[in-house]
Design an enzyme around this catalytic site. Structure first.
Site, PDB file in Angstrom:
ATOM      1  CG  ASP A  43      -2.257   0.649   0.988  1.00 47.02           C
ATOM      2  OD1 ASP A  43      -2.353   1.439   0.037  1.00 47.02           O
ATOM      3  OD2 ASP A  43      -3.194   0.361   1.739  1.00 47.02           O
ATOM      4  CB  CYS A  82      -6.794   2.150  -1.517  1.00 48.06           C
ATOM      5  SG  CYS A  82      -5.357   2.646  -0.561  1.00 48.06           S
ATOM      6  CG  HIS A 136     -10.166  -0.212   0.034  1.00 51.44           C
ATOM      7  ND1 HIS A 136      -9.044   0.381   0.521  1.00 51.44           N
ATOM      8  CD2 HIS A 136     -11.203   0.305   0.745  1.00 51.44           C
ATOM      9  CE1 HIS A 136      -9.359   1.235   1.481  1.00 51.44           C
ATOM     10  NE2 HIS A 136     -10.675   1.198   1.640  1.00 51.44           N
TER      11      HIS A 136
END
Length: 490
Positions: A43, A82, A136
């Site tokens: 991430d 994300c 996510h």
């Protein structure tokens, strides 16, 4: 066909950073056992790695992986958030096709019943497994990480991830805070562990179980760090003394940057230690000493991540699985290849390297098509001998183009500029990146019809990357820029 042990390493330089590596990249056939796949998703990793020339960063495990890797210098995410980015590269569709620009919809309901990378491997006989943050979490993956479509067994989430944004950071006052900078004594945090440590441990347990399986595996492991908050074991902070931390080379707002393009980093402003700085919105500069502390903790988070990657890859090697496993190390948000590539290429490339049938290119529109691809396969880059014998197979880097986009709620920075909900999107920025320039137009966008109006341009950006590699000088309204734009018009 590449020799066993060669890897693929990707890096995105504009909207996200991407690294991917490929072990034993020879495509399988009917006379060989199918290759396994280990997909590591990180991430918010920037190109702050030793393998990309950053001499300050301690990343020996990723660097070792890169030492026998194929290195992509110019790879680009399709949207630097994300959920949209992960859904895009895991389905192989652009955000305008998934219709996910925020965190608040599930593509199978909202756009189309598009297949995913793990789903395709599952349908071709693989045992598919998810550990940590792969999709996510939340509505954007149907509160299930897209189960049961994508995974053979229920996805695993570390129990300690619920503490990531809570008051677990010991401040100078001795109290616990929800800070941006959060080096911790692991023994003192809830459960005595951290999410990425738990994910590594679970991934290794799953790898051990695959030794007795008759089926190939597709294992996706999602790490949280170095995403904010920078919550990591405090011993990694010692690797980066503040006196050794340099500042960003271009801290000022770029000349000619249209207000719509500016990110006011509101997520960071919500952290207690940043709130205490009382920064002005939206352009207020961060004090120099705090800038150094941010960079220190970001680098320390990378080194912590690197140790987890090292443990995982060591287990793969100890279990004698490394030579039969494709390893892709990817952030959402060896040899060198200068061609521009997109994260969309992850899907057809992994499929092709595993020896499976690569789905066809998507028609336009493709909302009704469950299985197709919008990205191109990069398998040709692994045919090293073919490329040496016939250089024309490499293609012309000047013909390669990467596309990306980003939504905005208004022409000027405001509280939700960095992550607007779909209903609030009024403007969409579309970027074209070539080897010579990056060109962006910010155009009117209708969130109800999912339509961009390219005849209503709110602002533009044009940067010549050779002479302006940091993209600090917008040439959109300059005579040189106008000449280039005229040459691009049909």
């Amino acid at each position: 066909m590449p020799p066993a042990g060669w890897c693929l390493l990707w890096l995105g330089l504009v909207l996200a950073s991407v690294c991917a590596s490929l072990e034993s990249a020879a495509p399988s056939n009917s006379t060989t056992a199918p290759l396994n796949v280990l997909l590591i998703i990180v991430d918010d990793l920037r190109p702050s790695l030793g393998c990309y020339g950053d001499k300050l960063i301690r990343s020996p495990n990723i660097d070792q992986l890169a030492s026998h890797s194929l290195l992509f210098q110019n790879a680009f995410a399709q949207q630097a958030v994300c959920a949209p980015s992960r859904v895009s590269f895991l389905t192989g569709r652009r955000p305008d096709t998934t219709r996910l620009y925020d965190f608040n919809s599930y593509w199978r309901v909202h756009a189309g019943n598009f297949s995913t990378i793990p789903q395709y491997f599952k349908e071709n006989g693989y045992v598919t497994m998810s550990v940590g943050k792969v999709f996510h979490p939340g509505i954007s993956s149907n509160y299930s990480d897209d189960s049961p479509y994508s995974w053979s067994i229920p996805p695993y989430h570390p129990s300690s991830e619920k503490y990531e944004n809570t008051k677990t950071c010991r401040g100078p006052d001795g109290e616990l805070h929800a800070n941006l900078l959060c080096p911790v004594d692991v023994a003192d945090v809830p459960e005595g562990t951290l999410p990425d440590k738990q994910s590594t441990e679970q991934a290794i347990r799953l790898l051990e179980k695959t030794k007795t399986s008759a089926h190939p595996f597709f294992l996706a492991v999602g790490y949280h760090k170095p995403h904010i908050p920078f919550r990591y074991p405090k011993e990694f902070q010692k690797l980066y003394p503040l006196e050794n931390i340099t500042l960003a080379p271009d801290p000022q707002v770029p000349a000619g940057l249209p207000p719509v393009a500016y990110n006011p980093w509101m997520d960071i402003r919500q952290r207690e230690d940043v709130q205490a700085l009382n920064l002005s919105v939206p352009y207020g500069p961060i004090p120099v000493d705090f800038q150094r502390k941010i960079r220190q903790s970001y680098f320390a988070s990378i080194s912590y991540l690197d140790t987890q990657v090292g443990h995982l890859l060591s287990a793969l090697d100890d279990l004698q699985l490394a030579n039969s496993t494709i390893i892709a190390f990817v952030s959402d948000h060896g040899r060198q290849v200068m061609d521009l590539v997109e994260l969309l290429s992850l899907s057809p490339t992994l499929v092709g390297l595993a020896g499976l049938h690569v789905p066809p290119r998507c028609p336009v529109p493709s909302f009704h098509v469950e299985l197709c691809r919008e990205g191109q396969s990069l398998v040709k880059h692994f045919r090293f001998q073919d490329l040496e014998d016939d250089p024309s197979l490499r293609g012309n880097p000047r013909e390669s183009i990467a596309y990306s986009q980003y939504p905005r709620p208004a022409d000027s920075p405001q509280w939700n500029s960095d992550k607007p909900s779909l209903k609030d999107i009024k403007i969409m920025g579309y970027s074209i990146r070539t080897i010579d320039y990056r060109y962006t137009v910010w155009v009117d966008f209708n969130p109800h019809e999912f339509l961009a109006n390219f005849s209503d341009v709110h602002a533009g950006e044009l940067y010549f990357v050779d002479s302006d590699p940091l993209q600090d000088h917008n040439m959109y309204n300059d005579s040189q820029g106008r000449d280039l734009l005229r040459s691009l018009m049909p």
